[in-house]
Design an enzyme around this catalytic site. Structure first.
Site, PDB file in Angstrom:
ATOM      1  N   GLY A  50      56.110  22.110 -16.473  1.00 28.78           N
ATOM      2  CA  GLY A  50      57.333  21.821 -17.203  1.00 28.78           C
ATOM      3  C   GLY A  50      58.000  20.518 -16.786  1.00 28.78           C
ATOM      4  O   GLY A  50      57.633  19.876 -15.796  1.00 28.78           O
ATOM      5  N   HIS A  51      59.029  20.157 -17.525  1.00 28.01           N
ATOM      6  CA  HIS A  51      59.702  18.867 -17.358  1.00 28.01           C
ATOM      7  C   HIS A  51      60.343  18.706 -15.982  1.00 28.01           C
ATOM      8  O   HIS A  51      60.878  19.652 -15.410  1.00 28.01           O
ATOM      9  CB  HIS A  51      60.760  18.680 -18.445  1.00 28.01           C
TER      10      HIS A  51
END
Length: 313
Positions: free
Chosen positions: A217-218
């Site tokens: 994820g980011h």
């Protein structure tokens, strides 16, 4: 994200049509999320729960939806919708650039690097020496890849963060302007997805090896020499320290830290930060030996119940 030049508070306020508190020439150097802000950055906040955190952060410009006392040495941008206006600034300073070729003319590709057919390499991508990019890999704009990196077929680096605000008519996406940074000697398996940071970097550390079908994820930072097995899902803003092993189908919550040399066994849900140098298992997560003892004791329950029935007779 840092701007390519210094801007004034008044310039930024004009871009988003907002009121401001502070010297109109107050310097604005960039914009970032709260966990990566530094002096000169804009941070946005639109919920009372996080007002103090934003006002007390390293950011010196706070985009906020309430008139509050301005901390000394800082400035405020007063907005009825900070989320919307943060997106407006992202569109202005890092607008989407469409592509009409498979490998952008602005991409920099190192010596002896091989890019197989049907790959996409976006604008301002940098790829180091001696890399192998297998077929059907997509590398979004501004991604940075080091030397001796192997990316297997079908992987995608740099897709947008999974970050939304619920509106009455649906979900509004927070636009991503960050990057993916892959350091030297990394291996990325087939069909992996690594999202770029919202405003900062998602980083894969030197020597880390990632199996097939892993999602990162980011703004997550993975350390050096980690091993991450297939179908693992790592949420946004996670810190995975050096030499961590995550076995198959591990899942994590966001914003946690996994300590150096931790081992997380398959199908574990990492629901909180964990110390390094230990082995973990289960959901909710516990040290593996303790969890296995519990499971062994659970198997004894029918025998215990049978014994209690006999004792009652």
């Amino acid at each position: 994200m840092k701007f390519n030049r210094k801007h004034s508070l008044k310039e930024i306020a004009t871009l988003i049509n907002s009121e401001f508190v502070g010297d109109e020439d107050f310097p604005v150097l960039g914009m970032n999320e709260i966990h990566v802000v530094s002096s000169g950055d804009i941070v946005f906040v639109d919920h009372p729960k996080y007002y103090d955190k934003a006002l007390e952060s390293a950011a010196t410009i706070i985009l906020i939806n309430k008139e509050v006392d301005c901390p000394q040495g800082k400035a405020l941008l007063i907005s009825d919708d900070p989320f919307r206006d943060f997106n407006t600034l992202t569109k202005h300073f890092r607008p989407f650039q469409y592509a009409n070729v498979s490998i952008s003319d602005s991409a920099v590709i190192g010596k002896k690097t091989v890019i197989q057919p049907n790959c996409f390499v976006g604008n301002n991508v940098t790829i180091g020496d001696n890399c192998i990019i297998h077929s059907n890999v997509s590398i979004y704009d501004n991604t940075v890849i080091g030397n001796n990196v192997i990316i297997s077929a079908g992987s995608i680096l740099g897709a947008d963060a999974f970050y939304y605000k619920k509106r009455p008519d649906g979900f509004d996406q927070l636009l991503s302007s960050g990057r993916v940074v892959v350091e030297d000697n990394v291996g990325i398996g087939a069909l992996c997805t690594i999202d770029k940071g919202v405003t900062g970097d998602t980083t894969i550390g030197e020597g880390t090896k990632i199996d097939n079908q892993v999602h990162v994820g980011h703004d997550t930072v993975i350390g050096k020499k980690c091993l991450i097995a297939a179908q693992t899902g790592i949420a946004g803003c996670v810190i995975v320290e050096d030499e961590v092993t995550l076995w198959g189908q591990v899942g994590t919550t966001s914003g946690i830290t996994i300590g150096t040399k931790a081992v997380v066994m398959g199908q574990t849900g990492v629901t909180k930060s964990i110390d390094g140098g230990k082995t973990y298992f289960g959901t909710p997560i516990e040290e593996s030996r303790e969890k296995l003892k519990q499971l062994a004791n659970i198997k004894k329950i029918p025998q215990i119940l049978d014994q209690l029935k006999k004792d009652d007779k």
